[in-house]
Design an enzyme around this catalytic site. Structure first.
Site, PDB file in Angstrom:
ATOM      1  N   GLY A 164      84.120 -50.543 -95.273  1.00  0.00           N
ATOM      2  CA  GLY A 164      82.406 -50.342 -95.262  1.00  0.00           C
ATOM      3  C   GLY A 164      81.936 -51.497 -94.823  1.00  0.00           C
ATOM      4  N   LYS A 201      88.207 -58.215 -79.037  1.00  0.00           N
ATOM      5  CA  LYS A 201      87.007 -58.612 -78.044  1.00  0.00           C
ATOM      6  C   LYS A 201      85.816 -57.984 -78.613  1.00  0.00           C
ATOM      7  CE  LYS A 201      85.577 -59.234 -73.695  1.00  0.00           C
ATOM      8  NZ  LYS A 201      85.097 -60.384 -73.862  1.00  0.00           N
ATOM      9  N   LYS A 237      77.305 -46.900 -91.291  1.00  0.00           N
ATOM     10  CA  LYS A 237      76.965 -45.788 -91.085  1.00  0.00           C
ATOM     11  C   LYS A 237      75.323 -45.155 -91.475  1.00  0.00           C
ATOM     12  CE  LYS A 237      81.738 -44.162 -89.613  1.00  0.00           C
ATOM     13  NZ  LYS A 237      82.726 -43.936 -89.875  1.00  0.00           N
ATOM     14  N   GLU A 275      89.137 -43.268 -85.868  1.00  0.00           N
ATOM     15  CA  GLU A 275      88.238 -43.818 -85.239  1.00  0.00           C
ATOM     16  C   GLU A 275      88.182 -44.725 -84.119  1.00  0.00           C
ATOM     17  OE1 GLU A 275      85.406 -44.159 -89.338  1.00  0.00           O
ATOM     18  OE2 GLU A 275      86.489 -46.316 -88.161  1.00  0.00           O
ATOM     19  N   GLU A 288      89.809 -47.497 -86.197  1.00  0.00           N
ATOM     20  CA  GLU A 288      90.977 -47.525 -87.407  1.00  0.00           C
ATOM     21  C   GLU A 288      91.786 -46.112 -88.033  1.00  0.00           C
ATOM     22  OE1 GLU A 288      89.511 -48.303 -90.815  1.00  0.00           O
ATOM     23  OE2 GLU A 288      87.311 -47.857 -90.242  1.00  0.00           O
ATOM     24  N   ARG A 292      91.774 -40.790 -95.554  1.00  0.00           N
ATOM     25  CA  ARG A 292      90.583 -40.128 -96.930  1.00  0.00           C
ATOM     26  C   ARG A 292      90.048 -39.202 -96.496  1.00  0.00           C
ATOM     27  NH1 ARG A 292      86.329 -42.846 -96.520  1.00  0.00           N
ATOM     28  NH2 ARG A 292      86.549 -45.106 -95.737  1.00  0.00           N
ATOM     29  N   ARG A 338      71.594 -40.655 -94.132  1.00  0.00           N
ATOM     30  CA  ARG A 338      72.214 -41.150 -95.873  1.00  0.00           C
ATOM     31  C   ARG A 338      71.137 -41.588 -96.521  1.00  0.00           C
ATOM     32  NH1 ARG A 338      78.094 -44.244 -95.247  1.00  0.00           N
ATOM     33  NH2 ARG A 338      79.445 -42.891 -93.784  1.00  0.00           N
TER      34      ARG A 338
HETATM   35  P1  ADP Z   1      85.461 -51.145 -90.914  1.00  0.00           P
HETATM   36  O1  ADP Z   1      86.604 -49.954 -91.145  1.00  0.00           O
HETATM   37  O2  ADP Z   1      84.509 -51.724 -91.733  1.00  0.00           O
HETATM   38  O3  ADP Z   1      84.323 -49.255 -91.409  1.00  0.00           O
HETATM   39  P2  ADP Z   1      85.487 -50.028 -88.492  1.00  0.00           P
HETATM   40  O4  ADP Z   1      86.544 -51.143 -87.749  1.00  0.00           O
HETATM   41  O5  ADP Z   1      85.399 -49.191 -88.382  1.00  0.00           O
HETATM   42  O6  ADP Z   1      85.473 -50.995 -89.802  1.00  0.00           O
HETATM   43  O7  ADP Z   1      84.416 -51.146 -87.588  1.00  0.00           O
HETATM   44  C1  ADP Z   1      82.596 -50.355 -88.173  1.00  0.00           C
HETATM   45  C2  ADP Z   1      81.669 -51.032 -86.893  1.00  0.00           C
HETATM   46  O8  ADP Z   1      81.512 -51.836 -86.573  1.00  0.00           O
HETATM   47  C3  ADP Z   1      82.142 -50.077 -85.877  1.00  0.00           C
HETATM   48  O9  ADP Z   1      81.712 -48.574 -85.681  1.00  0.00           O
HETATM   49  C4  ADP Z   1      81.628 -51.073 -84.896  1.00  0.00           C
HETATM   50  O10 ADP Z   1      80.263 -50.291 -84.640  1.00  0.00           O
HETATM   51  C5  ADP Z   1      81.572 -52.552 -85.074  1.00  0.00           C
HETATM   52  N1  ADP Z   1      83.108 -53.056 -84.170  1.00  0.00           N
HETATM   53  C6  ADP Z   1      83.954 -52.971 -84.960  1.00  0.00           C
HETATM   54  N2  ADP Z   1      84.161 -53.556 -84.293  1.00  0.00           N
HETATM   55  C7  ADP Z   1      84.051 -53.415 -83.170  1.00  0.00           C
HETATM   56  C8  ADP Z   1      84.783 -54.356 -81.655  1.00  0.00           C
HETATM   57  N3  ADP Z   1      85.329 -54.598 -81.716  1.00  0.00           N
HETATM   58  N4  ADP Z   1      83.525 -54.474 -80.759  1.00  0.00           N
HETATM   59  C9  ADP Z   1      82.458 -54.211 -80.762  1.00  0.00           C
HETATM   60  N5  ADP Z   1      81.631 -53.524 -82.397  1.00  0.00           N
HETATM   61  C10 ADP Z   1      82.747 -52.828 -83.123  1.00  0.00           C
END
Ligand code: ADP
Length: 461
Positions: A164, A201, A237, A275, A288, A292, A338
């Site tokens: 989230g 990174k 999002k 994702e 990730e 669900r 949303r």
């Molecule tokens: P969550 O599970 O909390 O949604 P995510 O790993 O899916 O976390 O990442 C959510 C958002 O964070 C991504 O859509 C992106 O905008 C940003 N993000 C995550 N990892 C990176 C990264 N390595 N570099 C740049 N932005 C990132």
């Protein structure tokens, strides 16, 4: 055979699941917390059972109460929706032990993919590209610093148990890193009960592209194309669309094939999402898997015409997937906003309270998934989402024009909302041209006067 389903959730997703069950001729059991007694899903379900007071930890997160309710109501299956218990492997296991279908993947898959460091390891063994980062969770701060220097700044520090958009910190240099690492770990411990962290990174302004997966119990795994979820605020999002305005057929095929590889590596069954972040060179990396249904699943439904919740139930029922990958096409363009009870002019502060007059948009090509009505009280206990407005049409332009029209009709009195903010994005030329990356909203906020969001005044193009 699934004849009766307990819906272990609330809000719009509880209603969404209830509707799918109805259409399949399946009986429904709602569970609810005391302040949710007047919720639509409670009124509409065949049976409803109160599971405790407002705070989620005392109701929607109480696995013992939910399993008891399931046994009392004698259900065959539980649908967890998103959030709450949907990614709780122990809960899925308890359902399995009690002979209740958990509508989702196997508990072992949830455990494996819910640990983000383990998920990275799992898919990278199957040659799915991952963002350069630590091998597994970091043991301590000095190891973390060594890894960060090796990868090179900027880096992003992430909670192994995160979700989230929470539990993430960006460090641009070594000095900032030490501080951010400690704070991030403490925050993760508090939010997820697990302070374990890993490092990646940090990519500058990538796009967030995710693939919807469907997999049956007989080894068939397909994807339903992508969703572009680059329009985010604080990593959460705000607007999602399918297809992505950026992907062409070749890149879609390349990414889709890799998404399937990742799902196969996870031994996946039911609906899930892979994702990716996509950079300016069209290189993409797994970030990730969500094991669900997702909030934004409706855009895929409108673009493909496939009802994902029904598919989830049918898969849990042991049915075979009837679709072949080749037959899946994103026939229409769908976009979702949303809508939340929040004040964009005041740093998006939550605005709970009683809704007065309420008139949702409708008409051709507009879908509003919502549980609210005039007189509904938005409780401070839960997230502030009021609805998801989905507009669709043959082309992206039609879908966006329709979204603007729909948002212009939307009347919500009594609480502050982000309707005006969403409208301002929908007419913004950069967004219109499909240029948005994950840095878009930050840049948009810098150049757009705040009064445009609250006064709800926008010029159409
Ligand atoms: P969550 O599970 O909390 O949604 P995510 O790993 O899916 O976390 O990442 C959510 C958002 O964070 C991504 O859509 C992106 O905008 C940003 N993000 C995550 N990892 C990176 C990264 N390595 N570099 C740049 N932005 C990132």
């Amino acid at each position: 055979m699934i004849r009766k389903v307990l819906i272990a959730n609330r809000g719009e997703i509880a209603l969404r699941i209830l509707r799918a069950c109805r259409e399949l001729g399946i009986q429904t059991v709602a569970v609810y917390s005391e302040p949710d007694e007047q919720s639509l899903h409670v009124h509409l379900a065949d049976e409803a059972i109160c599971i405790g007071p407002g705070p989620s930890a005392e109701s929607y997160l109480r696995t013992d109460r939910i399993i008891s309710a399931a046994e009392i109501a004698n259900v065959d299956a539980i649908h967890p929706g998103y959030g709450f218990l949907s990614e709780n492997a122990d809960f899925a296991e308890q359902c399995e032990t009690c002979n209740i279908h958990f509508i989702g993947p196997k508990a072992a898959t949830i455990r494996q993919m819910g640990d983000k460091a383990l998920a990275r390891e799992t898919v990278s063994k199957a040659n799915v590209p991952i963002i350069p980062g630590s091998d597994g969770p970091i043991e301590n701060e000095s190891e973390a610093m060594k890894t960060a220097k090796k990868i090179g700044f900027p880096v992003i520090i992430k909670a192994v148990a995160g979700g989230g958009g929470r539990g993430m910190r960006i460090a641009h240099n070594a000095m900032a890193f030490a501080k951010e690492y400690e704070t991030a770990s403490m925050e993760a411990e508090k939010a997820f009960g697990n302070g374990s962290m890993y490092i990646e990174k940090y990519l500058e302004n990538p796009r967030h592209i995710e693939f919807q997966i469907l997999a049956d119990n007989y080894g068939k795994i397909i994807h339903l194309g992508e969703r572009d979820c680059s329009v985010q605020r604080r990593h959460q999002k705000v607007i999602e669309e399918a297809p992505s305005p950026y992907l062409d057929a070749k890149l879609r095929k390349r990414m889709g094939d890799v998404a399937i590889k990742a799902a196969v590596a996870a031994n996946y069954v039911n609906a899930g999402t892979i994702e990716f972040l996509l950079d300016q060179n069209d290189d993409f990396y797994f970030i990730e898997m969500n094991t669900r249904i997702q909030v934004e699943h409706g855009v895929t439904e409108e673009a493909t015409g496939i009802d994902l919740i029904k598919e989830q139930i049918e898969i849990a029922n042991g049915k075979r997937l009837l679709y072949d990958q080749k037959k899946i096409v994103l026939e229409r363009h769908a976009v979702e906003c949303r809508i939340c009870a929040e004040d964009p002019a005041n740093d998006f502060a939550p605005s709970p309270g009683k809704i007065g007059l309420y008139y949702p948009p409708g008409g051709h090509g507009v879908r509003v998934d919502s549980h609210v009505y005039g007189g509904y009280v938005i409780s401070p206990y839960y997230d502030s989402m009021i609805s998801k407005v989905i507009a669709h049409g043959r082309t992206r332009k039609i879908a966006l024009d329709r979204m603007y029209r729909a948002l212009s009709e939307y009347l919500i009195r009594g609480v502050k909302t982000n309707v005006g903010f969403a409208k301002a994005i929908v007419v913004d030329p950069a967004f219109r041209q499909g240029e948005a990356s994950t840095g878009y909203i930050e840049e948009f906020l810098k150049r757009t006067p705040k009064n445009l969001f609250s006064k709800d005044k926008h010029l159409i193009k």
